[in-house]
Structure formats: structure tokens, C-alpha cells
Design an enzyme around this catalytic site. Structure first.
Site, PDB file in Angstrom:
ATOM      1  N   ALA A  94      -2.400  -8.074   7.948  1.00 30.52           N
ATOM      2  CA  ALA A  94      -2.359  -7.845   6.509  1.00 30.52           C
ATOM      3  C   ALA A  94      -3.289  -6.675   6.179  1.00 30.52           C
ATOM      4  O   ALA A  94      -4.369  -6.545   6.759  1.00 30.52           O
ATOM      5  CB  ALA A  94      -2.810  -9.095   5.757  1.00 30.52           C
TER       6      ALA A  94
ATOM      7  N   GLU B 183       7.312  -9.467  10.179  1.00 24.22           N
ATOM      8  CA  GLU B 183       6.937  -8.877  11.463  1.00 24.22           C
ATOM      9  C   GLU B 183       6.782  -9.974  12.512  1.00 24.22           C
ATOM     10  O   GLU B 183       7.228  -9.837  13.653  1.00 24.22           O
ATOM     11  CB  GLU B 183       5.619  -8.110  11.337  1.00 24.22           C
ATOM     12  CG  GLU B 183       5.663  -6.873  10.480  1.00 24.22           C
ATOM     13  CD  GLU B 183       4.299  -6.212  10.402  1.00 24.22           C
ATOM     14  OE1 GLU B 183       3.464  -6.462  11.287  1.00 24.22           O
ATOM     15  OE2 GLU B 183       4.063  -5.446   9.455  1.00 24.22           O
TER      16      GLU B 183
END
Length: 270
Positions: free
Chosen positions: A13, A79
Site C-alpha cells: 500500500a 495484485e
């Protein structure tokens, strides 16, 4: 293990970049690990999806930095799903790192990762995680289950551990993070464990260049028979006539250095 252009894809992130991810990527690259990392690979005008697809499809391992920020976002999770698909179909290794969350949070949020051992990461743990990932990527243990950071099935002696030393040379070498150098001749006032050295002859194998200090230091005692080879991990100073940088050196090299105090004391050659 499948082959790819990159050794490692780092999924994370954005909020965790400054705390741990930037340093993780930089230190891996400094040890010669080819890293797909969005700060390096995505340029202005690139398609984000195409760039991520390239990184995912061209990497042998996936390092996932899992955190509350990661769990709260949908994009990193996409992802993760792509990495898990490659893990199941193409034998791609996955190494989960947990930042400020317990392992149970990973199990609760991502059941597919429940069988994989996760390792903690924090600003003061980055070098340890870098060394562990290096051993997995470059020495390829048979499997990543169990303790992936070296593997329960790996021999302890097969692991590579690194230590950081500060190198000073009275010259201006062509230097960048990730460059490999051999310090052929050096001196220091330290005894093992070595932390600072003054290089009097520095060799760049990639460019076949040798850098040497001026005649003013040729009368000083030099460690000629104990060359040190490593990767540049940080540049502290780069002036017109002096360079100071941090170099990651394998611990095995440092373990072979003699313990005699006289060998580590600068002085006139007798």
C-alpha cells in the site's frame, strides 16, 4: 521455479512506502536483487494496469507487505489475487511480510495465505528481512513453506549474511547505489568487527576501473591480502576528491580477517 525479468515483485500500500517499503526495495537492489517496484518502473504516461501486469508476469517471487493500509484497499488486494494465481499455476514463490499487524489478521483477511509463514517487518527489521529475501531469491531453497527466510530444509552454512561498513577513499569513483566494488587495499584503526575502512585501492569490476589514493597515503600500512567485495547501499559523500559510502559485505569475508591488533592499526610501514 519459473524464470522472469525480475527477481522480486513488491506488492504494498502506498501509505507504507516511507515507513518500510522504499528502504526494503532500495536495500534489495543494493545487493543485486532485480526488483519490480512501482516507484522505479511506472513512468508518467504509462498504463498502470499494463505496468503492473508486466511486473507480475515477469517476476519470480512476490513479496507482499501486508498492513492495515493494505487490507483497507482494493487495489493491492487485486495484485495479491494475481500473485496467488501465478503461485498456483506457475510455481511463483510468495513471501508475506506483516507490518504492524498480527499473523491472525492475515489469516482472517486472506485465507489463501494461511498456509504461508509471514514475517514481521518494521524500520529496525529491514536489514534482516533483506538478508532473508536475498537468501531465498539468490540461493533458491527447495520450498517456501515453513520458515521461508532460509527454510528449515536449508543448511545454516548456505545462508549469506551481510554487514555494513563505511568506506572512505581519497578519490572520486563513478559510484551509485547497487554498484559492486572490491576494496583491494585498505587500512583501518578498528579491530573486528570492522565498521570503517579507508580504501587505498578500489576496483570496479563492471567497468574494469581502478581508483587509488594519492602518494600521500602510500606510506601507511595497508591490508593488501584481505580484499573486501560488496555492494554500495548508501552514498554519504561524493566530492571532487573524496567519496564516502556504505558497502554491504558478506559476513563470511569479515570472519576471515585476522584478529591481530597490529594488522588494524594505521602507521608507518616498518
Amino acid at each position: 521455479m519459473s524464470t522472469g525479468e525480475y527477481d522480486v515483485f513488491i506488492s504494498h500500500a502506498n501509505e507504507d512506502k516511507d515507513a518500510v517499503v522504499d528502504a526494503l526495495a532500495q536495500q534489495l537492489e543494493a545487493l543485486g536483487v532485480d526488483v519490480w517496484y512501482d516507484d522505479d518502473q511506472i513512468q508518467i504516461g504509462d498504463s498502470l494496469m499494463d505496468s503492473l501486469d508486466e511486473g507480475l508476469s515477469g517476476s519470480q517471487y512476490g513479496v507482499i507487505v501486508l498492513s492495515e493500509n493494505f487490507i483497507d484497499k482494493n487495489w493491492p488486494e487485486s495484485e495479491l489475487k494475481a500473485l496467488m494465481q501465478r503461485f498456483q499455476q506457475d510455481d511463483v514463490g510468495i513471501m508475506p511480510l506483516r507490518y504492524e499487524i498480527p499473523h491472525q489478521a492475515i489469516v482472517d483477511s486472506y485465507p489463501l495465505l494461511s498456509d504461508l509463514v509471514s514475517r514481521p517487518i518494521a524500520p529496525d527489521m529491514i536489514q534482516d528481512r533483506v538478508q532473508e529475501i536475498y537468501n531465498v531469491v539468490k540461493q533458491e531453497p527447495e520450498q517456501l513453506s515453513g520458515d521461508w527466510a532460509g527454510g528449515a530444509n536449508s543448511e545454516e552454512d548456505s545462508r549469506t549474511e551481510f554487514e555494513s561498513i563505511t568506506v572512505t577513499i581519497q578519490d572520486r569513483p563513478q559510484i551509485d547505489i547497487g554498484n559492486k566494488f572490491t576494496v583491494k587495499k585498505w587500512k583501518t584503526s578498528d579491530r573486528p568487527p570492522i565498521s570503517n575502512i579507508s580504501a587505498t585501492e578500489l576496483y570496479d569490476p563492471e567497468r574494469d576501473l581502478t581508483y587509488s589514493t594519492g602518494s600521500a597515503v602510500t606510506t601507511m600500512k595497508e591490508m593488501k591480502d584481505y580484499p573486501l567485495t560488496g555492494m554500495v547501499s548508501e552514498i554519504d559523500e561524493l566530492g571532487s576528491s573524496k567519496a564516502v559510502f556504505e558497502m554491504q559485505v558478506s559476513k563470511s569475508q569479515l570472519d576471515t580477517l585476522p584478529d591481530d591488533r597490529d594488522d588494524y592499526t594505521s602507521g608507518l610501514v616498518r
